[in-house]
Design an enzyme around this catalytic site. Structure first.
Site, PDB file in Angstrom:
ATOM      1  N   GLY A 137       0.668  -1.308   0.079  1.00  0.00           N
ATOM      2  CA  GLY A 137      -0.039   0.222   0.003  1.00  0.00           C
ATOM      3  C   GLY A 137       0.865   1.257   0.097  1.00  0.00           C
ATOM      4  CB  SER A 145       2.489  10.484 -10.247  1.00  0.00           C
ATOM      5  OG  SER A 145       2.009  10.016 -11.275  1.00  0.00           O
ATOM      6  CB  ILE A 170      -3.921  -2.115  -2.778  1.00  0.00           C
ATOM      7  CG1 ILE A 170      -3.977  -0.628  -2.300  1.00  0.00           C
ATOM      8  CG2 ILE A 170      -2.835  -2.901  -2.100  1.00  0.00           C
ATOM      9  CD1 ILE A 170      -2.761   0.071  -2.824  1.00  0.00           C
ATOM     10  CG  LEU A 247       7.865   1.844  -6.291  1.00  0.00           C
ATOM     11  CD1 LEU A 247       7.493   3.178  -6.529  1.00  0.00           C
ATOM     12  CD2 LEU A 247       6.906   0.689  -6.353  1.00  0.00           C
ATOM     13  N   GLY A 348     -11.336  -9.095 -37.107  1.00  0.00           N
ATOM     14  CA  GLY A 348     -12.464  -9.057 -36.202  1.00  0.00           C
ATOM     15  C   GLY A 348     -12.024 -10.113 -35.190  1.00  0.00           C
ATOM     16  CD  GLU A 371       5.888  -1.451  -9.584  1.00  0.00           C
ATOM     17  OE1 GLU A 371       6.579  -0.708  -8.979  1.00  0.00           O
ATOM     18  OE2 GLU A 371       5.429  -2.515  -8.953  1.00  0.00           O
ATOM     19  N   GLY A 372       4.752   3.558 -11.441  1.00  0.00           N
ATOM     20  CA  GLY A 372       5.381   4.914 -12.202  1.00  0.00           C
ATOM     21  C   GLY A 372       4.683   5.048 -13.615  1.00  0.00           C
ATOM     22  CG  HIS A 374       4.823   6.224 -21.241  1.00  0.00           C
ATOM     23  ND1 HIS A 374       5.797   5.134 -21.640  1.00  0.00           N
ATOM     24  CD2 HIS A 374       4.720   7.013 -22.399  1.00  0.00           C
ATOM     25  CE1 HIS A 374       6.059   5.159 -22.879  1.00  0.00           C
ATOM     26  NE2 HIS A 374       5.435   6.383 -23.238  1.00  0.00           N
TER      27      HIS A 374
HETATM   28  P1  TGC Z   1      12.898  12.425  -4.321  1.00  0.00           P
HETATM   29  O1  TGC Z   1      12.801  13.646  -3.641  1.00  0.00           O
HETATM   30  O2  TGC Z   1      13.261  12.364  -5.680  1.00  0.00           O
HETATM   31  O3  TGC Z   1      13.374  11.346  -3.534  1.00  0.00           O
HETATM   32  C1  TGC Z   1      12.871  11.282  -2.352  1.00  0.00           C
HETATM   33  C2  TGC Z   1      14.074  10.123  -1.798  1.00  0.00           C
HETATM   34  O4  TGC Z   1      14.026   8.924  -2.186  1.00  0.00           O
HETATM   35  C3  TGC Z   1      15.167   8.549  -2.856  1.00  0.00           C
HETATM   36  N1  TGC Z   1      14.900   7.953  -4.266  1.00  0.00           N
HETATM   37  C4  TGC Z   1      15.006   6.663  -4.352  1.00  0.00           C
HETATM   38  N2  TGC Z   1      15.319   5.685  -3.767  1.00  0.00           N
HETATM   39  C5  TGC Z   1      15.443   4.354  -4.181  1.00  0.00           C
HETATM   40  N3  TGC Z   1      15.098   4.259  -5.524  1.00  0.00           N
HETATM   41  C6  TGC Z   1      14.459   5.102  -6.293  1.00  0.00           C
HETATM   42  N4  TGC Z   1      13.760   4.763  -7.501  1.00  0.00           N
HETATM   43  C7  TGC Z   1      14.571   6.345  -5.798  1.00  0.00           C
HETATM   44  N5  TGC Z   1      13.910   7.663  -6.270  1.00  0.00           N
HETATM   45  C8  TGC Z   1      14.265   8.491  -5.331  1.00  0.00           C
HETATM   46  C9  TGC Z   1      15.989   9.850  -3.127  1.00  0.00           C
HETATM   47  O5  TGC Z   1      17.322   9.743  -3.280  1.00  0.00           O
HETATM   48  C10 TGC Z   1      15.572  10.761  -1.727  1.00  0.00           C
HETATM   49  O6  TGC Z   1      16.337   9.992  -0.882  1.00  0.00           O
HETATM   50  P2  TGC Z   1      16.787  10.813   0.538  1.00  0.00           P
HETATM   51  O7  TGC Z   1      17.426   9.949   1.237  1.00  0.00           O
HETATM   52  O8  TGC Z   1      17.342  12.134   0.093  1.00  0.00           O
HETATM   53  O9  TGC Z   1      15.446  11.238   1.173  1.00  0.00           O
HETATM   54  O10 TGC Z   1      11.170  12.227  -4.344  1.00  0.00           O
HETATM   55  P3  TGC Z   1      10.022  12.976  -5.011  1.00  0.00           P
HETATM   56  O11 TGC Z   1       8.863  13.412  -3.897  1.00  0.00           O
HETATM   57  O12 TGC Z   1      10.539  14.180  -5.764  1.00  0.00           O
HETATM   58  O13 TGC Z   1       9.350  12.040  -6.244  1.00  0.00           O
HETATM   59  C11 TGC Z   1      10.028  11.018  -6.878  1.00  0.00           C
HETATM   60  C12 TGC Z   1       9.216  10.275  -7.908  1.00  0.00           C
HETATM   61  C13 TGC Z   1       8.174  11.392  -8.874  1.00  0.00           C
HETATM   62  C14 TGC Z   1      10.218   9.931  -8.966  1.00  0.00           C
HETATM   63  C15 TGC Z   1       8.779   9.082  -7.324  1.00  0.00           C
HETATM   64  O14 TGC Z   1       7.919   9.743  -6.348  1.00  0.00           O
HETATM   65  C16 TGC Z   1       7.967   8.253  -8.156  1.00  0.00           C
HETATM   66  O15 TGC Z   1       8.658   7.233  -8.524  1.00  0.00           O
HETATM   67  N6  TGC Z   1       6.472   8.450  -8.325  1.00  0.00           N
HETATM   68  C17 TGC Z   1       5.918   7.254  -9.052  1.00  0.00           C
HETATM   69  C18 TGC Z   1       4.998   6.553  -7.919  1.00  0.00           C
HETATM   70  C19 TGC Z   1       4.732   5.021  -8.109  1.00  0.00           C
HETATM   71  O16 TGC Z   1       5.718   4.426  -9.139  1.00  0.00           O
HETATM   72  N7  TGC Z   1       4.060   4.583  -7.373  1.00  0.00           N
HETATM   73  C20 TGC Z   1       3.812   2.866  -7.728  1.00  0.00           C
HETATM   74  C21 TGC Z   1       2.856   2.544  -6.488  1.00  0.00           C
HETATM   75  S1  TGC Z   1       3.037   0.695  -6.505  1.00  0.00           S
HETATM   76  C22 TGC Z   1       2.156   0.123  -7.881  1.00  0.00           C
HETATM   77  O17 TGC Z   1       1.835   0.781  -8.847  1.00  0.00           O
HETATM   78  C23 TGC Z   1       2.242  -1.478  -7.848  1.00  0.00           C
HETATM   79  S2  TGC Z   1       1.383  -2.024  -8.975  1.00  0.00           S
HETATM   80  C24 TGC Z   1       1.793  -3.599  -8.799  1.00  0.00           C
HETATM   81  C25 TGC Z   1       1.558  -4.637  -9.610  1.00  0.00           C
HETATM   82  O18 TGC Z   1       0.462  -4.993  -9.794  1.00  0.00           O
HETATM   83  O19 TGC Z   1       2.543  -5.068 -10.367  1.00  0.00           O
HETATM   84  P1  FAD Z   2      -1.702  10.688 -11.076  1.00  0.00           P
HETATM   85  O1  FAD Z   2      -0.775  10.639 -10.438  1.00  0.00           O
HETATM   86  O2  FAD Z   2      -2.832  11.295 -10.931  1.00  0.00           O
HETATM   87  O3  FAD Z   2      -1.641  10.922 -12.844  1.00  0.00           O
HETATM   88  C1  FAD Z   2      -2.629  11.213 -13.608  1.00  0.00           C
HETATM   89  C2  FAD Z   2      -1.701  11.872 -14.977  1.00  0.00           C
HETATM   90  O4  FAD Z   2      -0.900  12.931 -14.802  1.00  0.00           O
HETATM   91  C3  FAD Z   2      -0.823  10.557 -15.497  1.00  0.00           C
HETATM   92  O5  FAD Z   2      -0.710  10.670 -16.812  1.00  0.00           O
HETATM   93  C4  FAD Z   2       0.493  11.085 -15.140  1.00  0.00           C
HETATM   94  O6  FAD Z   2       1.671  10.683 -16.034  1.00  0.00           O
HETATM   95  C5  FAD Z   2       0.248  12.642 -15.051  1.00  0.00           C
HETATM   96  N1  FAD Z   2       1.162  13.457 -14.179  1.00  0.00           N
HETATM   97  C6  FAD Z   2       1.297  13.274 -13.002  1.00  0.00           C
HETATM   98  N2  FAD Z   2       2.393  14.047 -12.486  1.00  0.00           N
HETATM   99  C7  FAD Z   2       3.005  14.590 -13.492  1.00  0.00           C
HETATM  100  C8  FAD Z   2       4.184  15.529 -13.677  1.00  0.00           C
HETATM  101  N3  FAD Z   2       4.865  15.844 -12.501  1.00  0.00           N
HETATM  102  N4  FAD Z   2       4.570  15.780 -14.870  1.00  0.00           N
HETATM  103  C9  FAD Z   2       3.652  15.333 -15.981  1.00  0.00           C
HETATM  104  N5  FAD Z   2       2.815  14.591 -15.807  1.00  0.00           N
HETATM  105  C10 FAD Z   2       2.255  14.236 -14.677  1.00  0.00           C
HETATM  106  N6  FAD Z   2      -0.356   1.167  -6.107  1.00  0.00           N
HETATM  107  C11 FAD Z   2       0.176   0.700  -5.114  1.00  0.00           C
HETATM  108  O7  FAD Z   2       0.490   1.401  -4.114  1.00  0.00           O
HETATM  109  N7  FAD Z   2       0.186  -0.682  -4.938  1.00  0.00           N
HETATM  110  C12 FAD Z   2      -0.469  -1.586  -5.814  1.00  0.00           C
HETATM  111  O8  FAD Z   2      -0.429  -2.745  -5.639  1.00  0.00           O
HETATM  112  C13 FAD Z   2      -0.845  -0.905  -7.056  1.00  0.00           C
HETATM  113  N8  FAD Z   2      -1.744  -1.724  -7.800  1.00  0.00           N
HETATM  114  C14 FAD Z   2      -2.277  -1.037  -9.108  1.00  0.00           C
HETATM  115  C15 FAD Z   2      -3.108  -1.926 -10.015  1.00  0.00           C
HETATM  116  C16 FAD Z   2      -3.575  -1.251 -11.000  1.00  0.00           C
HETATM  117  C17 FAD Z   2      -4.765  -2.023 -11.924  1.00  0.00           C
HETATM  118  C18 FAD Z   2      -3.673   0.106 -11.084  1.00  0.00           C
HETATM  119  C19 FAD Z   2      -4.330   0.782 -12.394  1.00  0.00           C
HETATM  120  C20 FAD Z   2      -2.739   0.975 -10.244  1.00  0.00           C
HETATM  121  C21 FAD Z   2      -2.120   0.156  -9.268  1.00  0.00           C
HETATM  122  N9  FAD Z   2      -1.670   1.148  -8.269  1.00  0.00           N
HETATM  123  C22 FAD Z   2      -1.091   0.450  -7.110  1.00  0.00           C
HETATM  124  C23 FAD Z   2      -1.681   2.577  -8.400  1.00  0.00           C
HETATM  125  C24 FAD Z   2      -0.462   3.116  -9.531  1.00  0.00           C
HETATM  126  O9  FAD Z   2       0.630   3.105  -9.207  1.00  0.00           O
HETATM  127  C25 FAD Z   2      -0.941   4.477  -9.784  1.00  0.00           C
HETATM  128  O10 FAD Z   2      -2.182   4.476 -10.688  1.00  0.00           O
HETATM  129  C26 FAD Z   2       0.085   5.298 -10.454  1.00  0.00           C
HETATM  130  O11 FAD Z   2       1.013   5.552  -9.845  1.00  0.00           O
HETATM  131  C27 FAD Z   2      -0.513   6.664 -10.904  1.00  0.00           C
HETATM  132  O12 FAD Z   2      -1.025   7.387  -9.980  1.00  0.00           O
HETATM  133  P2  FAD Z   2      -2.583   8.089 -10.296  1.00  0.00           P
HETATM  134  O13 FAD Z   2      -3.453   6.906 -10.945  1.00  0.00           O
HETATM  135  O14 FAD Z   2      -2.883   8.621  -9.191  1.00  0.00           O
HETATM  136  O15 FAD Z   2      -2.183   9.062 -11.527  1.00  0.00           O
END
Ligand code: TGC
Ligand code: FAD
Length: 392
Positions: A137, A145, A170, A247, A348, A371-372, A374
């Site tokens: 979570g 994001s 989630i 991640l 089709g 997972e972030g 595109h």
């Molecule tokens: P920022 O200020 O850049 O960094 C905060 C702290 O984190 C460190 N850091 C990392 N550490 C390890 N790996 C990475 N990839 C890291 N990226 C940054 C950084 O060095 C810093 O450390 P410290 O010691 O200085 O505090 O953070 P920000 O708030 O500006 O955000 C950066 C950003 C936008 C890249 C990050 O928030 C991000 O990647 N956002 C996308 C969120 C995301 O991917 N959510 C995924 C949720 S889980 C999911 O989707 C599961 S799907 C599961 C499935 O079904 O397969």
């Molecule tokens: P938003 O962050 O609201 O983004 C909306 C749009 O704005 C996107 O196109 C994005 O690219 C764009 N955008 C956002 N910020 C910027 C910027 N700075 N500059 C330019 N464009 C930007 N999360 C978990 O924690 N655990 C899980 O197990 C998990 N499983 C998932 C399973 C499914 C099927 C799905 C659909 C999602 C899951 N997620 C999970 C959540 C997923 O990680 C988020 O949906 C994803 O990180 C995007 O967040 P959001 O949907 O709130 O979109």
């Protein structure tokens, strides 16, 4: 679904870069998917249900925590093996790979990397077999994001903490036994903690109505004054780098996984193009269709090389988060583009469940978002090459 005649494309003889052990692991996972996933997955996707009966088999093929050491019950494999297993699972269905990704990289990895010895021994062996299933979570309704803004929080209450807040989107939430949850303490610092099903005030309502990843269960995590023992907090990490490190591992697995979906779409379209006759000849004999197939195999081959190289770097602990972002973004883009083209090649028939392409195409809409997104991965690459942060 029609019989699974899958033949994996290997245009540049990349098998020669794999060890015998890699090939054995890959082939076992491939055979398991043919036997256990292909015959049932269309039905489960149509009824929007995760096939829970495959959990035990996923454990047996080493899909849960492939790189977790044997001392904690894991298979103790390398990163390329992990990638190959994810490739084969997603060849079957992105939802199946999702379940294994979450269990491996988002639940077992943080317990292994940040947990106490007690937490590792308590959870990891059972997670490796699937006796326990987990979810992760991070995302909240108002913070996707930008997880740094999360609202979910806990307050100190002696030998336990009181957790409040909500997570959404989630994967595995509706059936998970445990949840790795990221929440802020009273100083606003992010910590990870393990919340167990059955703790009072913890509920996991299922998310319905998805047109994508239908064979994966998705839900919310709701915390209403949940008492979580302090022993469940990870002692060895704080801050956003905790969840972001998880991640890295999951995004790496998705790089390989999405390629599996691309390979299945290509293979299906190639076979169809040789069998389907129009204007008196197989459609594969028309230049327009050959252009599509030639571009697909070119993109697949380039992405295979990228993933293999990333795996080598990861085995050496040299893969950077930005390199992983590039591979996740590239593989998913390649896969979704190929799925869309392959679907058209089947005319089709491409929209039916007789073939896997439409299901892959719809699944990949989630994979390109979770997972972030595109866009987020592009900005990570942009920041890495310019040194300038375009997020804020
Ligand atoms: P920022 O200020 O850049 O960094 C905060 C702290 O984190 C460190 N850091 C990392 N550490 C390890 N790996 C990475 N990839 C890291 N990226 C940054 C950084 O060095 C810093 O450390 P410290 O010691 O200085 O505090 O953070 P920000 O708030 O500006 O955000 C950066 C950003 C936008 C890249 C990050 O928030 C991000 O990647 N956002 C996308 C969120 C995301 O991917 N959510 C995924 C949720 S889980 C999911 O989707 C599961 S799907 C599961 C499935 O079904 O397969
Ligand atoms: P938003 O962050 O609201 O983004 C909306 C749009 O704005 C996107 O196109 C994005 O690219 C764009 N955008 C956002 N910020 C910027 C910027 N700075 N500059 C330019 N464009 C930007 N999360 C978990 O924690 N655990 C899980 O197990 C998990 N499983 C998932 C399973 C499914 C099927 C799905 C659909 C999602 C899951 N997620 C999970 C959540 C997923 O990680 C988020 O949906 C994803 O990180 C995007 O967040 P959001 O949907 O709130 O979109």
């Amino acid at each position: 679904m029609a019989t699974d005649n899958y033949q994996a494309p290997d245009y540049y003889l990349l098998d020669e870069l794999l060890s015998d052990e890699h090939k054995l692991i890959r082939d076992s996972a491939r055979a398991w998917v043919k036997k256990e996933v292909s015959p049932i997955i269309e039905e489960y996707a149509q009824k929007a249900e995760f096939p829970r009966q495959i959990i035990k088999g996923l454990g047996e093929i080493g899909a849960f925590g492939p790189y977790i050491p044997t001392e904690y019950g894991g298979p103790g494999l390398d990163q390329i093996s992990y990638g190959l297993i994810m490739q084969e699972l997603e060849r079957g269905d992105s939802g199946v790979r999702s379940t294994a990704s979450v269990q491996s990289s988002l639940v077992m990895y943080p317990i292994y990397a940040f947990g106490s010895e007690e937490q590792k021994h308590k959870y990891l062996p059972k997670l490796a077999t699937g006796e326990l299933m987990g979810c992760f979570g991070l995302t909240e309704p108002d913070f996707g994001s930008n997880p740094a803004g999360m609202i979910t929080n806990f307050k100190d209450a002696g030998d336990h903490v009181i957790l409040n807040g909500a997570k959404m989107w989630i994967s595995n939430a509706p059936f998970a036994d445990i949840a790795v949850v990221w929440a802020k303490n009273e100083e606003g610092i992010i910590h990870g903690l393990v919340v167990e099903r059955g703790m009072e005030g913890f509920t996991t309502p299922e998310t319905h109505g998805k047109w994508s990843l239908r064979a994966s269960a998705t839900g919310e995590l709701v915390f209403d004054n949940v008492k979580v023992p302090k022993a469940n907090i990870f002692p060895n990490v704080k801050g956003l780098k905790g969840p972001l490190s998880c991640l890295n591992s999951a995004r790496y697995g998705i790089s390989w996984g999405a390629l599996g979906a691309a390979m299945d779409c290509y293979d299906t379209a190639l076979r169809y193009s040789k069998e389907r006759i129009q204007f008196g000849k197989p459609i594969g004999g028309f230049q327009l269709q050959q252009k599509k197939l030639a571009e697909m195999i070119s993109e697949i081959t380039k992405a295979q090389l990228l993933c293999w190289r990333l795996g080598v770097l990861k085995n050496e602990n040299r893969a950077t988060p930005a390199q992983i972002s590039m591979a996740k973004r590239n593989s998913v883009h390649v896969a979704i583009t190929i799925a869309r083209e392959a679907r058209q090649m089947l005319g089709g028939m491409g929209i039916t469940g007789e073939y896997p392409i439409m299901r892959h195409m719809m699944n990949l809409e989630s994979v390109i978002t979770y997972e972030g997104t595109h866009d987020i991965h592009l900005l990570i690459t942009g920041m890495d090459v310019t040194g300038l942060n375009a997020f804020n």
